[in-house]
Design an enzyme around this catalytic site. Structure first.
Site, PDB file in Angstrom:
ATOM      1  N   HIS A 197       7.142  10.276  13.287  1.00 25.65           N
ATOM      2  CA  HIS A 197       6.283   9.100  13.017  1.00 25.65           C
ATOM      3  C   HIS A 197       4.809   9.781  12.775  1.00 25.65           C
ATOM      4  O   HIS A 197       4.096   9.381  13.272  1.00 25.65           O
ATOM      5  CB  HIS A 197       6.377   7.998  14.268  1.00 25.65           C
ATOM      6  CG  HIS A 197       5.805   6.750  13.578  1.00 25.65           C
ATOM      7  ND1 HIS A 197       6.252   5.566  14.199  1.00 25.65           N
ATOM      8  CD2 HIS A 197       5.245   6.397  12.788  1.00 25.65           C
ATOM      9  CE1 HIS A 197       5.635   4.562  13.613  1.00 25.65           C
ATOM     10  NE2 HIS A 197       4.965   5.076  12.691  1.00 25.65           N
ATOM     11  N   GLU A 232      11.975   5.742  19.616  1.00 24.82           N
ATOM     12  CA  GLU A 232      11.198   6.864  19.397  1.00 24.82           C
ATOM     13  C   GLU A 232      10.510   7.038  20.823  1.00 24.82           C
ATOM     14  O   GLU A 232      10.168   6.343  21.356  1.00 24.82           O
ATOM     15  CB  GLU A 232       9.837   6.641  18.388  1.00 24.82           C
ATOM     16  CG  GLU A 232      10.368   6.245  17.117  1.00 24.82           C
ATOM     17  CD  GLU A 232       9.376   5.695  16.360  1.00 24.82           C
ATOM     18  OE1 GLU A 232       8.025   5.769  16.422  1.00 24.82           O
ATOM     19  OE2 GLU A 232       9.771   5.591  14.957  1.00 24.82           O
ATOM     20  N   THR A 291       0.869  -1.306  -0.006  1.00 21.71           N
ATOM     21  CA  THR A 291      -0.074  -0.029  -0.142  1.00 21.71           C
ATOM     22  C   THR A 291       0.922   1.234   0.072  1.00 21.71           C
ATOM     23  O   THR A 291       0.657   1.998  -0.666  1.00 21.71           O
ATOM     24  CB  THR A 291      -0.977  -0.085   1.115  1.00 21.71           C
ATOM     25  OG1 THR A 291      -1.768  -0.946   1.081  1.00 21.71           O
ATOM     26  CG2 THR A 291      -1.793   1.252   1.241  1.00 21.71           C
ATOM     27  N   LEU A 292       1.884   1.302   0.997  1.00 19.46           N
ATOM     28  CA  LEU A 292       2.713   2.603   1.005  1.00 19.46           C
ATOM     29  C   LEU A 292       3.480   2.632  -0.213  1.00 19.46           C
ATOM     30  O   LEU A 292       3.473   3.959  -0.891  1.00 19.46           O
ATOM     31  CB  LEU A 292       3.677   2.454   2.184  1.00 19.46           C
ATOM     32  CG  LEU A 292       3.424   3.025   3.451  1.00 19.46           C
ATOM     33  CD1 LEU A 292       2.132   2.645   4.104  1.00 19.46           C
ATOM     34  CD2 LEU A 292       4.451   3.177   4.491  1.00 19.46           C
ATOM     35  N   ALA A 328       1.557   9.365   8.102  1.00 15.12           N
ATOM     36  CA  ALA A 328       0.183   8.887   7.407  1.00 15.12           C
ATOM     37  C   ALA A 328      -0.830   9.463   8.167  1.00 15.12           C
ATOM     38  O   ALA A 328      -1.920   9.332   8.027  1.00 15.12           O
ATOM     39  CB  ALA A 328       0.034   7.313   7.764  1.00 15.12           C
ATOM     40  N   ASP A 334      11.142   9.419   9.207  1.00 14.74           N
ATOM     41  CA  ASP A 334       9.744   9.605   9.973  1.00 14.74           C
ATOM     42  C   ASP A 334       9.779   8.687  11.001  1.00 14.74           C
ATOM     43  O   ASP A 334       8.742   8.814  11.798  1.00 14.74           O
ATOM     44  CB  ASP A 334       8.459   9.369   9.047  1.00 14.74           C
ATOM     45  CG  ASP A 334       7.276   9.511   9.663  1.00 14.74           C
ATOM     46  OD1 ASP A 334       7.093  10.773   9.855  1.00 14.74           O
ATOM     47  OD2 ASP A 334       6.349   8.616   9.603  1.00 14.74           O
ATOM     48  N   ALA A 367       9.111   3.695   7.016  1.00 18.55           N
ATOM     49  CA  ALA A 367       8.677   2.138   7.505  1.00 18.55           C
ATOM     50  C   ALA A 367       8.737   1.889   8.883  1.00 18.55           C
ATOM     51  O   ALA A 367       7.727   2.367   9.589  1.00 18.55           O
ATOM     52  CB  ALA A 367       9.568   1.184   6.507  1.00 18.55           C
ATOM     53  N   ARG A 368       9.736   1.673   9.262  1.00 17.18           N
ATOM     54  CA  ARG A 368      10.051   1.241  10.694  1.00 17.18           C
ATOM     55  C   ARG A 368      11.560   1.736  10.922  1.00 17.18           C
ATOM     56  O   ARG A 368      12.504   1.168  10.180  1.00 17.18           O
ATOM     57  CB  ARG A 368       9.763  -0.024  11.195  1.00 17.18           C
ATOM     58  CG  ARG A 368       8.204  -0.134  11.456  1.00 17.18           C
ATOM     59  CD  ARG A 368       7.610   0.407  12.556  1.00 17.18           C
ATOM     60  NE  ARG A 368       6.099   0.317  12.775  1.00 17.18           N
ATOM     61  CZ  ARG A 368       5.233   1.153  12.141  1.00 17.18           C
ATOM     62  NH1 ARG A 368       5.505   2.011  11.357  1.00 17.18           N
ATOM     63  NH2 ARG A 368       4.071   0.693  12.280  1.00 17.18           N
TER      64      ARG A 368
HETATM   65  P1  NDP Z   1       1.727  -3.829   2.810  1.00 22.38           P
HETATM   66  O1  NDP Z   1       1.577  -5.257   3.362  1.00 22.38           O
HETATM   67  O2  NDP Z   1       0.494  -3.589   1.996  1.00 22.38           O
HETATM   68  O3  NDP Z   1       3.111  -3.857   1.821  1.00 22.38           O
HETATM   69  C1  NDP Z   1       4.353  -4.627   2.408  1.00 22.38           C
HETATM   70  C2  NDP Z   1       5.018  -4.707   1.226  1.00 22.38           C
HETATM   71  O4  NDP Z   1       6.430  -5.166   1.482  1.00 22.38           O
HETATM   72  C3  NDP Z   1       4.701  -6.066   0.153  1.00 22.38           C
HETATM   73  O5  NDP Z   1       4.705  -5.365  -1.011  1.00 22.38           O
HETATM   74  C4  NDP Z   1       5.754  -7.018   0.314  1.00 22.38           C
HETATM   75  O6  NDP Z   1       5.928  -7.224  -1.043  1.00 22.38           O
HETATM   76  C5  NDP Z   1       6.984  -5.978   0.793  1.00 22.38           C
HETATM   77  N1  NDP Z   1       8.075  -6.800   1.611  1.00 22.38           N
HETATM   78  C6  NDP Z   1       7.730  -7.721   2.635  1.00 22.38           C
HETATM   79  N2  NDP Z   1       9.052  -8.106   3.052  1.00 22.38           N
HETATM   80  C7  NDP Z   1       9.865  -7.695   2.173  1.00 22.38           C
HETATM   81  C8  NDP Z   1      11.246  -7.901   2.066  1.00 22.38           C
HETATM   82  N3  NDP Z   1      11.856  -8.696   2.831  1.00 22.38           N
HETATM   83  N4  NDP Z   1      11.960  -7.419   1.064  1.00 22.38           N
HETATM   84  C9  NDP Z   1      11.075  -6.573   0.178  1.00 22.38           C
HETATM   85  N5  NDP Z   1       9.893  -6.317   0.234  1.00 22.38           N
HETATM   86  C10 NDP Z   1       9.269  -6.962   1.356  1.00 22.38           C
HETATM   87  O7  NDP Z   1       1.886  -2.810   4.056  1.00 22.38           O
HETATM   88  P2  NDP Z   1       2.098  -1.137   3.899  1.00 22.38           P
HETATM   89  O8  NDP Z   1       2.191  -0.945   2.805  1.00 22.38           O
HETATM   90  O9  NDP Z   1       0.516  -0.976   4.235  1.00 22.38           O
HETATM   91  O10 NDP Z   1       2.984  -0.980   5.020  1.00 22.38           O
HETATM   92  C11 NDP Z   1       4.279  -1.341   5.061  1.00 22.38           C
HETATM   93  C12 NDP Z   1       4.845  -0.830   6.364  1.00 22.38           C
HETATM   94  O11 NDP Z   1       4.879   0.420   6.379  1.00 22.38           O
HETATM   95  C13 NDP Z   1       3.946  -1.192   7.644  1.00 22.38           C
HETATM   96  O12 NDP Z   1       4.211  -2.563   7.906  1.00 22.38           O
HETATM   97  C14 NDP Z   1       4.688  -0.244   8.638  1.00 22.38           C
HETATM   98  O13 NDP Z   1       5.806  -0.848   9.202  1.00 22.38           O
HETATM   99  C15 NDP Z   1       4.835   0.946   7.782  1.00 22.38           C
HETATM  100  N6  NDP Z   1       3.868   2.126   7.949  1.00 22.38           N
HETATM  101  C16 NDP Z   1       4.334   3.227   8.322  1.00 22.38           C
HETATM  102  C17 NDP Z   1       3.737   4.378   8.538  1.00 22.38           C
HETATM  103  C18 NDP Z   1       4.170   5.643   9.042  1.00 22.38           C
HETATM  104  O14 NDP Z   1       3.554   6.391   9.845  1.00 22.38           O
HETATM  105  N7  NDP Z   1       5.639   6.035   8.996  1.00 22.38           N
HETATM  106  C19 NDP Z   1       2.176   4.222   7.995  1.00 22.38           C
HETATM  107  C20 NDP Z   1       1.947   2.856   7.708  1.00 22.38           C
HETATM  108  C21 NDP Z   1       2.769   1.828   7.448  1.00 22.38           C
HETATM  109  P3  NDP Z   1       6.217  -8.879  -1.296  1.00 22.38           P
HETATM  110  O15 NDP Z   1       5.255  -9.975  -0.736  1.00 22.38           O
HETATM  111  O16 NDP Z   1       6.462  -9.112  -2.782  1.00 22.38           O
HETATM  112  O17 NDP Z   1       7.819  -9.112  -0.836  1.00 22.38           O
END
Ligand code: NDP
Length: 307
Positions: free
Chosen positions: A273, A254, A144-145, A276, A249, A224-225
């Site tokens: 942080h 934190e 999603t992100l 979003a 972010d 991300a984190r």
């Molecule tokens: P999604 O589950 O929609 O997407 C996660 C993506 O990461 C998938 O496309 C997956 O693709 C990929 N992924 C997982 N593991 C790996 C890896 N080892 N290497 C490369 N790609 C990988 O989650 P969101 O996009 O909704 O959120 C992602 C993260 O962002 C959250 O878990 C959260 O920690 C963080 N976040 C931070 C926010 C903020 O306020 N800063 C707000 C919202 C989210 P594939 O399966 O093909 O690997």
């Protein structure tokens, strides 16, 4: 299970007023209330930001964040607690935040704001400012992100490549690499943007070697984190001019400790942080919760189920 009482845990206060969410869910066929720690045992389900030990006694926990790294999956499983998350809603918010960071760097807006604070009329050097079209951003994580970032940056003329485990194509991305080719994938990008969940696999995915692989004039963005990045290695790269700058972010600790060298760096943008954040956050969460209440009633599998 029978959903009679759904609590909105007071920890969501850090992101939006709990009462707003409770009010927006008040027409559900279940009792909804804002609750503190003491009331958790009386509820069947809880919508929350933070984790509490007492959640192991409820039936269903919904995280208002997409990232659920703060919850103990094994214990949830052992206690038959369902965990759902809030992925799917942060595409536009985080996409616009990231576009903002890139525009700040390219158009030097962060420097202007810093100068304004000091009442200083200082123009950038003639060769500092640039425009985004023609540059490449490598987005690591294409969920999603990542997709929201790709769509927003694509609209600004940025060429967007992606990294994910499977390597399957994703709309909005010009090219996709697999994670085992991370170093090659980030080598030529002007911007590297991290949008993966924090897992055992992604812990310190960005270390000294990764920063070494990036261009010296590249900007690094982490929404991300914190622990996806080896923060001391990032600080070394920034101090050693192995990177042009960073927009961060999220952090390993934190709030970011006051003595972190990151606070004092001219080419580092820090946000607390909140990439979003939006005044509509509680509505988006309400939609996911409502959907799952309906699915529970219909005997269907939960949407965004993690455990
Ligand atoms: P999604 O589950 O929609 O997407 C996660 C993506 O990461 C998938 O496309 C997956 O693709 C990929 N992924 C997982 N593991 C790996 C890896 N080892 N290497 C490369 N790609 C990988 O989650 P969101 O996009 O909704 O959120 C992602 C993260 O962002 C959250 O878990 C959260 O920690 C963080 N976040 C931070 C926010 C903020 O306020 N800063 C707000 C919202 C989210 P594939 O399966 O093909 O690997």
């Amino acid at each position: 299970f029978e959903l009679e009482r759904l609590g909105v845990h007071e920890s969501v206060e850090a992101v939006f007023p709990p009462a707003e969410l409770a009010a927006s869910l008040s027409n559900l066929p279940t009792e909804v209330a804002v609750i503190g720690d003491d009331e958790i045992p009386r509820y069947d389900a809880v919508v929350t930001l933070e984790h509490r030990e007492a959640f192991l006694e409820v039936e269903w926990v919904h995280s208002i964040q997409a990232g659920v790294d703060r919850f103990p999956f094994d214990e949830f499983e052992d206690h038959d607690v369902i965990l759902t998350n809030s992925t799917g809603i942060h595409d536009r918010t985080v996409g616009e935040t990231v576009a903002g960071y890139l525009l700040m760097f390219a158009r030097r807006l962060h420097a202007h704001v810093a100068n304004q604070r000091e009442r200083r009329w200082t123009r950038p050097e003639w060769d500092e400012a640039f425009t985004l079209p023609g540059s490449t951003a490598c987005v690591v994580g294409t969920g999603t992100l990542g997709r929201g970032v790709a769509e927003t940056l694509g609209g600004l003329g940025v060429r967007v490549t992606g990294v994910r485990r499977s390597g399957d194509p994703v709309p909005g991305f010009d090219e996709i690499d697999t994670t085992d080719r991370l170093l090659e994938a980030i080598a030529d990008a002007e911007f590297v943007i991290v949008t993966v969940p924090l897992t055992d696999e992604t812990h310190h995915l960005f270390d000294a070697e990764a920063f070494d692989a990036m261009r010296d004039d590249a900007y690094f963005v982490n929404v991300a984190r914190g622990s996806v990045v080896d923060e001391p290695a990032l600080i070394d790269a920034l101090e050693g001019d192995a990177l042009a700058g960073a927009a961060l972010d999220v952090f390993e600790a934190e709030p970011l400790p006051e003595d972190s060298p990151l606070w004092g760096m001219d080419e580092v943008i820090i946000s607390p942080h909140c990439a979003a954040y939006t005044r509509d956050y509680f509505r988006d969460i309400g939609d996911i919760v409502r959907e799952n209440v309906d699915r529970l009633a219909a005997g269907e599998e939960f949407h965004n189920r993690v455990v």
